[in-house]
Design an enzyme around this catalytic site. Structure first.
Site, PDB file in Angstrom:
ATOM      1  N   CYS A   1      91.924  82.484-103.212  1.00 32.03           N
ATOM      2  CA  CYS A   1      92.184  81.145-103.757  1.00 32.03           C
ATOM      3  C   CYS A   1      91.419  80.863-105.045  1.00 32.03           C
ATOM      4  O   CYS A   1      91.676  79.860-105.713  1.00 32.03           O
ATOM      5  CB  CYS A   1      91.864  80.089-102.713  1.00 32.03           C
ATOM      6  SG  CYS A   1      92.786  80.323-101.186  1.00 32.03           S
TER       7      CYS A   1
ATOM      8  N   HIS B   1      90.601  73.452-105.961  1.00 28.53           N
ATOM      9  CA  HIS B   1      91.544  74.157-105.088  1.00 28.53           C
ATOM     10  C   HIS B   1      91.983  73.219-103.963  1.00 28.53           C
ATOM     11  O   HIS B   1      91.171  72.485-103.405  1.00 28.53           O
ATOM     12  CB  HIS B   1      90.864  75.405-104.526  1.00 28.53           C
ATOM     13  CG  HIS B   1      91.672  76.080-103.474  1.00 28.53           C
ATOM     14  ND1 HIS B   1      92.989  76.421-103.652  1.00 28.53           N
ATOM     15  CD2 HIS B   1      91.347  76.482-102.209  1.00 28.53           C
ATOM     16  CE1 HIS B   1      93.442  76.997-102.554  1.00 28.53           C
ATOM     17  NE2 HIS B   1      92.469  77.037-101.664  1.00 28.53           N
TER      18      HIS B   1
ATOM     19  N   ASN C   1      98.178  74.448 -98.891  1.00 29.76           N
ATOM     20  CA  ASN C   1      97.315  75.395 -99.602  1.00 29.76           C
ATOM     21  C   ASN C   1      98.186  76.540-100.123  1.00 29.76           C
ATOM     22  O   ASN C   1      98.684  77.347 -99.333  1.00 29.76           O
ATOM     23  CB  ASN C   1      96.242  75.912 -98.634  1.00 29.76           C
ATOM     24  CG  ASN C   1      95.265  76.873 -99.301  1.00 29.76           C
ATOM     25  OD1 ASN C   1      95.537  77.405-100.384  1.00 29.76           O
ATOM     26  ND2 ASN C   1      94.153  77.121 -98.652  1.00 29.76           N
TER      27      ASN C   1
HETATM   28  N1  ACO Z   1      96.976  70.285 -84.394  1.00 25.86           N
HETATM   29  C1  ACO Z   1      96.291  69.703 -83.390  1.00 25.86           C
HETATM   30  N2  ACO Z   1      95.065  70.096 -83.013  1.00 25.86           N
HETATM   31  C2  ACO Z   1      94.512  71.117 -83.684  1.00 25.86           C
HETATM   32  C3  ACO Z   1      95.159  71.770 -84.726  1.00 25.86           C
HETATM   33  C4  ACO Z   1      96.454  71.326 -85.076  1.00 25.86           C
HETATM   34  N3  ACO Z   1      97.168  71.871 -86.064  1.00 25.86           N
HETATM   35  N4  ACO Z   1      94.371  72.750 -85.197  1.00 25.86           N
HETATM   36  C5  ACO Z   1      93.249  72.713 -84.472  1.00 25.86           C
HETATM   37  N5  ACO Z   1      93.335  71.733 -83.543  1.00 25.86           N
HETATM   38  C6  ACO Z   1      92.357  71.363 -82.550  1.00 25.86           C
HETATM   39  C7  ACO Z   1      91.419  72.477 -82.176  1.00 25.86           C
HETATM   40  O1  ACO Z   1      91.996  73.351 -81.231  1.00 25.86           O
HETATM   41  C8  ACO Z   1      90.248  71.707 -81.610  1.00 25.86           C
HETATM   42  O2  ACO Z   1      90.556  71.356 -80.303  1.00 25.86           O
HETATM   43  P1  ACO Z   1      89.395  71.356 -79.159  1.00 25.86           P
HETATM   44  O3  ACO Z   1      88.390  70.337 -79.632  1.00 25.86           O
HETATM   45  O4  ACO Z   1      90.131  70.970 -77.947  1.00 25.86           O
HETATM   46  O5  ACO Z   1      88.857  72.739 -79.140  1.00 25.86           O
HETATM   47  C9  ACO Z   1      90.223  70.431 -82.457  1.00 25.86           C
HETATM   48  O6  ACO Z   1      91.527  70.343 -83.065  1.00 25.86           O
HETATM   49  C10 ACO Z   1      89.173  70.442 -83.547  1.00 25.86           C
HETATM   50  O7  ACO Z   1      89.214  71.710 -84.202  1.00 25.86           O
HETATM   51  P2  ACO Z   1      88.385  71.993 -85.496  1.00 25.86           P
HETATM   52  O8  ACO Z   1      88.611  73.409 -85.895  1.00 25.86           O
HETATM   53  O9  ACO Z   1      86.986  71.517 -85.296  1.00 25.86           O
HETATM   54  O10 ACO Z   1      89.109  71.020 -86.515  1.00 25.86           O
HETATM   55  P3  ACO Z   1      88.684  70.676 -87.979  1.00 25.86           P
HETATM   56  O11 ACO Z   1      88.516  69.221 -88.106  1.00 25.86           O
HETATM   57  O12 ACO Z   1      87.585  71.564 -88.474  1.00 25.86           O
HETATM   58  O13 ACO Z   1      89.987  71.031 -88.814  1.00 25.86           O
HETATM   59  C11 ACO Z   1      90.831  72.820 -90.190  1.00 25.86           C
HETATM   60  C12 ACO Z   1      90.515  72.352 -88.779  1.00 25.86           C
HETATM   61  C13 ACO Z   1      91.906  71.887 -90.763  1.00 25.86           C
HETATM   62  C14 ACO Z   1      91.347  74.232 -90.118  1.00 25.86           C
HETATM   63  C15 ACO Z   1      89.549  72.724 -91.065  1.00 25.86           C
HETATM   64  O14 ACO Z   1      88.467  73.335 -90.385  1.00 25.86           O
HETATM   65  C16 ACO Z   1      89.735  73.394 -92.388  1.00 25.86           C
HETATM   66  O15 ACO Z   1      90.518  72.975 -93.203  1.00 25.86           O
HETATM   67  N6  ACO Z   1      88.935  74.442 -92.668  1.00 25.86           N
HETATM   68  C17 ACO Z   1      89.052  75.154 -93.898  1.00 25.86           C
HETATM   69  C18 ACO Z   1      90.050  76.250 -93.708  1.00 25.86           C
HETATM   70  C19 ACO Z   1      90.819  76.599 -94.964  1.00 25.86           C
HETATM   71  O16 ACO Z   1      90.929  75.846 -95.875  1.00 25.86           O
HETATM   72  N7  ACO Z   1      91.396  77.785 -94.942  1.00 25.86           N
HETATM   73  C20 ACO Z   1      92.269  78.179 -95.991  1.00 25.86           C
HETATM   74  C21 ACO Z   1      91.843  79.331 -96.792  1.00 25.86           C
HETATM   75  S1  ACO Z   1      90.247  79.194 -97.468  1.00 25.86           S
HETATM   76  C22 ACO Z   1      90.308  78.136 -98.711  1.00 25.86           C
HETATM   77  O17 ACO Z   1      91.344  77.904 -99.235  1.00 25.86           O
HETATM   78  C23 ACO Z   1      89.072  77.498 -99.123  1.00 25.86           C
END
Ligand code: ACO
Length: 334
Positions: free
Chosen positions: A130, A259, A289
């Site tokens: 990215c 980004h 993304n």
């Molecule tokens: N729908 C519903 N619930 C979900 C989903 C979904 N799509 N995805 C995860 N959950 C649930 C999880 O299972 C978890 O449930 P639990 O508490 O029962 O275990 C709960 O939601 C919380 O999960 P977290 O992982 O803590 O959620 P968070 O608020 O961190 O959001 C996310 C997750 C959106 C992936 C976030 O961590 C994120 O954006 N991280 C960065 C990842 C990223 O950007 N990757 C792309 C490439 S790298 C880059 O571009 C920088």
């Protein structure tokens, strides 16, 4: 998501000299026709529109169909940038394609794009996930100092959505496909002219396992919370380093193009860098993304809408797998 017009500069900021002169002569973007909304994803995943919007800011994303490829999207975006600049492809001396998803192992996807557009000279791919586009932008500006290189077409194109397991709700909702491009031309020696003012490039290979498609697996494996934490911190530190190297502060930034990975990352990072949200370009709600394409798509839309205009001081920052990061502070101008 509404987009507020930033109070962009009207006159060049002469106290920030461009160390790598470069003019943005044209810009363009392309996204595939197929739109996948959060409601579409609700049909196959244990998720909801409400959760996705609240946790990521994404409402819909575009995804490739059977006739799209990384090359085809890059060609459309590149052609749009050339058309905008009214520069014929035959005058492009170098084509740099930032992509994480080349269409084949070899040759570089840039070769297919070069042939289709009719550019001359070198063409190569650059993979820094990215942060790839900002790395490529820096390479392009540096190469413009080479005798015989007067025009460089920089493209970011990715179709990363197919590497997110459609049955894994944490990753399946995040990614979209697309491409964006800038045509750069040689700048002048005028320190108040357009070009790169400050840069920060970096990486931390100890974090490879936070976000990878392992060699023996078909899909992305991601520690979402760790990536979130590292991405937010990385954007802040990299932007701060680029600003400091340039002798600039956040107050000098007319338009911030981070980004587009997660709206919460963008808001937290912008706040800590010190750029108010009305100067931040946000389009994650419509595209998700798009990896290497995220920054050139955002820049293209901001330029089209007049948010970025001649004289604007733009701060772009990409961060992603590796982890790798890159920030560029530059003055826009044709
Ligand atoms: N729908 C519903 N619930 C979900 C989903 C979904 N799509 N995805 C995860 N959950 C649930 C999880 O299972 C978890 O449930 P639990 O508490 O029962 O275990 C709960 O939601 C919380 O999960 P977290 O992982 O803590 O959620 P968070 O608020 O961190 O959001 C996310 C997750 C959106 C992936 C976030 O961590 C994120 O954006 N991280 C960065 C990842 C990223 O950007 N990757 C792309 C490439 S790298 C880059 O571009 C920088």
């Amino acid at each position: 998501m509404s987009v507020t017009t930033a109070p962009a500069s009207t006159a060049p900021t002469t106290h920030l000299p461009a160390t790598l002169p470069a003019r943005v002569l044209g810009w363009g973007m392309f996204v595939p026709e197929r739109v996948v909304t959060n409601h579409d994803l609700e049909q196959t995943l244990d998720t909801s529109d409400e959760w996705i919007v609240e946790r990521s800011g994404i409402r819909e994303r575009h995804r490739v169909g059977p006739d799209d490829s990384t090359a085809s999207m890059a060609i459309e975006a590149g052609r749009a940038a050339l058309d905008k600049a009214r520069v014929p492809a035959s005058r492009v001396d170098l084509l740099v394609l930032a992509t994480t998803t080349p269409d084949q192992v070899t040759p570089a996807t840039a070769a297919t794009v070069q042939h289709a557009l009719g550019t001359r000279g070198a063409a190569f791919d650059l993979n820094a996930a990215c942060s790839g586009f900002v790395h490529a932008f820096h390479v392009a500006a540096a190469c413009l100092r080479t005798p015989g290189i007067d025009h460089v077409l920089v493209i970011g194109a990715d179709r990363f959505a197919c590497y997110a397991d459609p049955a894994e709700r944490t990753t399946a909702v995040l990614f979209g496909d697309g491409a964006g491009a800038l045509l750069l031309g040689a700048g002048s020696d005028d320190p108040a002219g357009p070009g790169l003012i400050g840069v920060d490039l970096g990486g931390d290979g100890s974090a490879v396992s936070c976000l990878e498609v392992p060699p023996d697996q078909p899909y992305l494996v991601m520690d979402g919370r760790e990536v979130f934490r590292r991405a937010t911190r990385g954007i802040v530190e990299s932007c701060t380093a680029a600003l400091e190297r340039a002798g600039a502060t956040a107050a000098d930034v007319d338009v911030f193009v981070p980004h587009q990975a997660n709206l919460r990352i963008i808001e937290a990072a912008a706040n800590r860098v010190g750029v108010p949200m009305d100067r931040v370009v946000v389009d994650i709600d419509r595209y998700g993304n798009t990896s290497s394409a995220s920054i050139p798509i955002a820049i293209s839309e901001a330029a089209r809408d007049g948010r970025i205009k001649p004289g604007s001081i733009v701060l772009a920052c990409g961060i992603g797998a590796g982890m790798s990061w890159a920030s560029a502070l530059f003055r826009w101008g044709a």
